[in-house]
Design a protein around this motif. Sequence first.
Motif, PDB file in Angstrom:
ATOM      1  N   GLY A 181       0.761  -1.239   0.000  1.00 18.18           N
ATOM      2  CA  GLY A 181       0.000   0.000   0.000  1.00 18.18           C
ATOM      3  C   GLY A 181       0.789   1.286   0.000  1.00 18.18           C
ATOM      4  O   GLY A 181       0.233   2.359   0.252  1.00 18.18           O
ATOM      5  N   THR A 182       2.086   1.232  -0.291  1.00 24.03           N
ATOM      6  CA  THR A 182       2.883   2.460  -0.327  1.00 24.03           C
ATOM      7  C   THR A 182       2.664   3.179  -1.660  1.00 24.03           C
ATOM      8  O   THR A 182       2.231   2.583  -2.641  1.00 24.03           O
ATOM      9  CB  THR A 182       4.379   2.156  -0.132  1.00 24.03           C
ATOM     10  OG1 THR A 182       4.798   1.189  -1.102  1.00 24.03           O
ATOM     11  CG2 THR A 182       4.640   1.605   1.260  1.00 24.03           C
ATOM     12  N   LEU A 197      11.371   6.883  -5.276  1.00 20.53           N
ATOM     13  CA  LEU A 197      12.522   7.424  -4.532  1.00 20.53           C
ATOM     14  C   LEU A 197      13.329   6.294  -3.913  1.00 20.53           C
ATOM     15  O   LEU A 197      14.567   6.281  -3.996  1.00 20.53           O
ATOM     16  CB  LEU A 197      12.033   8.380  -3.446  1.00 20.53           C
ATOM     17  CG  LEU A 197      13.100   8.907  -2.476  1.00 20.53           C
ATOM     18  CD1 LEU A 197      14.149   9.734  -3.219  1.00 20.53           C
ATOM     19  CD2 LEU A 197      12.453   9.728  -1.362  1.00 20.53           C
ATOM     20  N   ALA A 198      12.647   5.342  -3.295  1.00 20.58           N
ATOM     21  CA  ALA A 198      13.333   4.221  -2.647  1.00 20.58           C
ATOM     22  C   ALA A 198      14.143   3.413  -3.657  1.00 20.58           C
ATOM     23  O   ALA A 198      15.275   2.990  -3.377  1.00 20.58           O
ATOM     24  CB  ALA A 198      12.313   3.323  -1.953  1.00 20.58           C
ATOM     25  N   ASP A 199      13.600   3.220  -4.838  1.00 20.52           N
ATOM     26  CA  ASP A 199      14.306   2.457  -5.866  1.00 20.52           C
ATOM     27  C   ASP A 199      15.560   3.191  -6.311  1.00 20.52           C
ATOM     28  O   ASP A 199      16.623   2.577  -6.504  1.00 20.52           O
ATOM     29  CB  ASP A 199      13.384   2.210  -7.059  1.00 20.52           C
ATOM     30  CG  ASP A 199      14.012   1.283  -8.084  1.00 20.52           C
ATOM     31  OD1 ASP A 199      14.291   0.124  -7.737  1.00 20.52           O
ATOM     32  OD2 ASP A 199      14.230   1.721  -9.228  1.00 20.52           O
ATOM     33  N   ARG A 200      15.469   4.500  -6.475  1.00 22.11           N
ATOM     34  CA  ARG A 200      16.648   5.280  -6.877  1.00 22.11           C
ATOM     35  C   ARG A 200      17.728   5.246  -5.801  1.00 22.11           C
ATOM     36  O   ARG A 200      18.926   5.148  -6.119  1.00 22.11           O
ATOM     37  CB  ARG A 200      16.242   6.719  -7.183  1.00 22.11           C
ATOM     38  CG  ARG A 200      15.568   6.871  -8.549  1.00 22.11           C
ATOM     39  CD  ARG A 200      15.251   8.310  -8.873  1.00 22.11           C
ATOM     40  NE  ARG A 200      13.999   8.748  -8.258  1.00 22.11           N
ATOM     41  CZ  ARG A 200      13.867   9.790  -7.457  1.00 22.11           C
ATOM     42  NH1 ARG A 200      14.931  10.508  -7.118  1.00 22.11           N
ATOM     43  NH2 ARG A 200      12.691  10.135  -6.965  1.00 22.11           N
ATOM     44  N   GLU A 220      11.575  16.515   1.698  1.00 21.18           N
ATOM     45  CA  GLU A 220      10.933  17.633   2.396  1.00 21.18           C
ATOM     46  C   GLU A 220       9.633  18.040   1.698  1.00 21.18           C
ATOM     47  O   GLU A 220       8.622  18.318   2.364  1.00 21.18           O
ATOM     48  CB  GLU A 220      11.903  18.822   2.468  1.00 21.18           C
ATOM     49  CG  GLU A 220      13.075  18.585   3.421  1.00 21.18           C
ATOM     50  CD  GLU A 220      14.238  19.533   3.167  1.00 21.18           C
ATOM     51  OE1 GLU A 220      14.059  20.500   2.388  1.00 21.18           O
ATOM     52  OE2 GLU A 220      15.328  19.294   3.720  1.00 21.18           O
ATOM     53  N   GLN A 221       9.660  18.055   0.380  1.00 24.43           N
ATOM     54  CA  GLN A 221       8.452  18.411  -0.369  1.00 24.43           C
ATOM     55  C   GLN A 221       7.355  17.359  -0.197  1.00 24.43           C
ATOM     56  O   GLN A 221       6.175  17.690  -0.043  1.00 24.43           O
ATOM     57  CB  GLN A 221       8.798  18.582  -1.853  1.00 24.43           C
ATOM     58  CG  GLN A 221       9.686  19.780  -2.137  1.00 24.43           C
ATOM     59  CD  GLN A 221      10.167  19.827  -3.585  1.00 24.43           C
ATOM     60  OE1 GLN A 221       9.999  18.865  -4.337  1.00 24.43           O
ATOM     61  NE2 GLN A 221      10.760  20.943  -3.979  1.00 24.43           N
ATOM     62  N   LEU A 222       7.737  16.097  -0.202  1.00 26.84           N
ATOM     63  CA  LEU A 222       6.761  15.021  -0.038  1.00 26.84           C
ATOM     64  C   LEU A 222       6.128  15.047   1.351  1.00 26.84           C
ATOM     65  O   LEU A 222       4.913  14.871   1.503  1.00 26.84           O
ATOM     66  CB  LEU A 222       7.428  13.658  -0.288  1.00 26.84           C
ATOM     67  CG  LEU A 222       7.860  13.371  -1.725  1.00 26.84           C
ATOM     68  CD1 LEU A 222       8.660  12.074  -1.792  1.00 26.84           C
ATOM     69  CD2 LEU A 222       6.642  13.293  -2.642  1.00 26.84           C
ATOM     70  N   LEU A 223       6.957  15.272   2.369  1.00 26.49           N
ATOM     71  CA  LEU A 223       6.425  15.330   3.726  1.00 26.49           C
ATOM     72  C   LEU A 223       5.550  16.568   3.925  1.00 26.49           C
ATOM     73  O   LEU A 223       4.522  16.501   4.596  1.00 26.49           O
ATOM     74  CB  LEU A 223       7.578  15.325   4.739  1.00 26.49           C
ATOM     75  CG  LEU A 223       8.291  13.997   4.945  1.00 26.49           C
ATOM     76  CD1 LEU A 223       9.516  14.173   5.837  1.00 26.49           C
ATOM     77  CD2 LEU A 223       7.361  12.951   5.541  1.00 26.49           C
ATOM     78  N   ASP A 224       5.973  17.664   3.327  1.00 29.40           N
ATOM     79  CA  ASP A 224       5.167  18.886   3.444  1.00 29.40           C
ATOM     80  C   ASP A 224       3.788  18.695   2.806  1.00 29.40           C
ATOM     81  O   ASP A 224       2.778  19.165   3.351  1.00 29.40           O
ATOM     82  CB  ASP A 224       5.911  20.044   2.771  1.00 29.40           C
ATOM     83  CG  ASP A 224       5.202  21.374   2.985  1.00 29.40           C
ATOM     84  OD1 ASP A 224       5.064  21.808   4.137  1.00 29.40           O
ATOM     85  OD2 ASP A 224       4.776  21.982   1.986  1.00 29.40           O
ATOM     86  N   ALA A 225       3.741  18.005   1.685  1.00 27.51           N
ATOM     87  CA  ALA A 225       2.471  17.740   1.019  1.00 27.51           C
ATOM     88  C   ALA A 225       1.570  16.852   1.870  1.00 27.51           C
ATOM     89  O   ALA A 225       0.333  16.923   1.782  1.00 27.51           O
ATOM     90  CB  ALA A 225       2.723  17.087  -0.341  1.00 27.51           C
ATOM     91  N   GLU A 254       1.371   5.098   6.466  1.00 26.13           N
ATOM     92  CA  GLU A 254       2.232   5.113   7.648  1.00 26.13           C
ATOM     93  C   GLU A 254       3.653   4.703   7.291  1.00 26.13           C
ATOM     94  O   GLU A 254       4.631   5.293   7.768  1.00 26.13           O
ATOM     95  CB  GLU A 254       1.663   4.173   8.708  1.00 26.13           C
ATOM     96  CG  GLU A 254       2.314   4.319  10.081  1.00 26.13           C
ATOM     97  CD  GLU A 254       1.669   3.438  11.131  1.00 26.13           C
ATOM     98  OE1 GLU A 254       1.983   3.621  12.329  1.00 26.13           O
ATOM     99  OE2 GLU A 254       0.861   2.561  10.763  1.00 26.13           O
ATOM    100  N   ALA A 255       3.787   3.698   6.438  1.00 28.90           N
ATOM    101  CA  ALA A 255       5.112   3.258   5.990  1.00 28.90           C
ATOM    102  C   ALA A 255       5.785   4.339   5.158  1.00 28.90           C
ATOM    103  O   ALA A 255       6.986   4.610   5.313  1.00 28.90           O
ATOM    104  CB  ALA A 255       4.987   1.971   5.181  1.00 28.90           C
ATOM    105  N   ASP A 256       5.026   4.955   4.262  1.00 27.46           N
ATOM    106  CA  ASP A 256       5.548   6.057   3.443  1.00 27.46           C
ATOM    107  C   ASP A 256       6.159   7.144   4.320  1.00 27.46           C
ATOM    108  O   ASP A 256       7.312   7.557   4.115  1.00 27.46           O
ATOM    109  CB  ASP A 256       4.410   6.693   2.633  1.00 27.46           C
ATOM    110  CG  ASP A 256       4.195   6.028   1.289  1.00 27.46           C
ATOM    111  OD1 ASP A 256       4.866   5.021   1.019  1.00 27.46           O
ATOM    112  OD2 ASP A 256       3.364   6.513   0.519  1.00 27.46           O
TER     113      ASP A 256
END
Length: 213
Positions: A86-87, A94-97, A200-205, A149-151
């Motif tokens: 469910g991620t 990002l994780a793959d990169r 930072e952008q992902l968490l801010d969103a 939550e995992a994300d």
Amino acid sequence: MTGTPLRRRITGLIAVAVLGASVVSCAGQDQDATNAPQTDMDGVAVTAGANQPAEVNEVDLHFVAMMTPHHQQAVDMSEIILTAEGTSATTADLADRIKVGQQEEIDSMVGWAEQWDQHDLMAHHAPHIANGMITPEQLDQLETLAGEEADTRFLQLMHFHHQGAIAMTHDQIDNGGYQPLVDLAQQMIDIQTAEMHEIEQLLDAKGESLLTE
């Protein structure tokens, strides 16, 4: 729960070190006086291997030995999130990169360490948790999470992990003697700085904050 990939890799490094130590101890009897003993940044005694370039200094040796397990943990964290249920596709990308990029850098550092006969030094530092690395308990907890939550937890932990890596990488750039490793260190800073901004952008969103400790 089975041991994490990082723990299994540490075990492997220690096993390699035992074998390497016997080889180095025999070869050391034939080394000339130019291969004088030295220490890494933690004061751990090391001996230059027969194929170790003269410009390699204690900063280079310490960086390779410490950054390899640091990178391996980032790979392990990425593998956990890539198999979690469910991620988001964005976090998975990002994780793959991170997984691919840091594995390539690990391969370079381990290759140099093997060429330089630094088996003992690599095994000595393999179990160390420092410079933004997360604890085994935090890694185990990450494996239990799924979905949003995992994300979020992955992004928070990886940002903190990158911060620690960048802090220790500046010293390699400023004081390392082996230019290919200095160049690799600069590559690490460039890539991980960009990834931190992305996180930072992902968490801010998401309306989520960064970890402070």
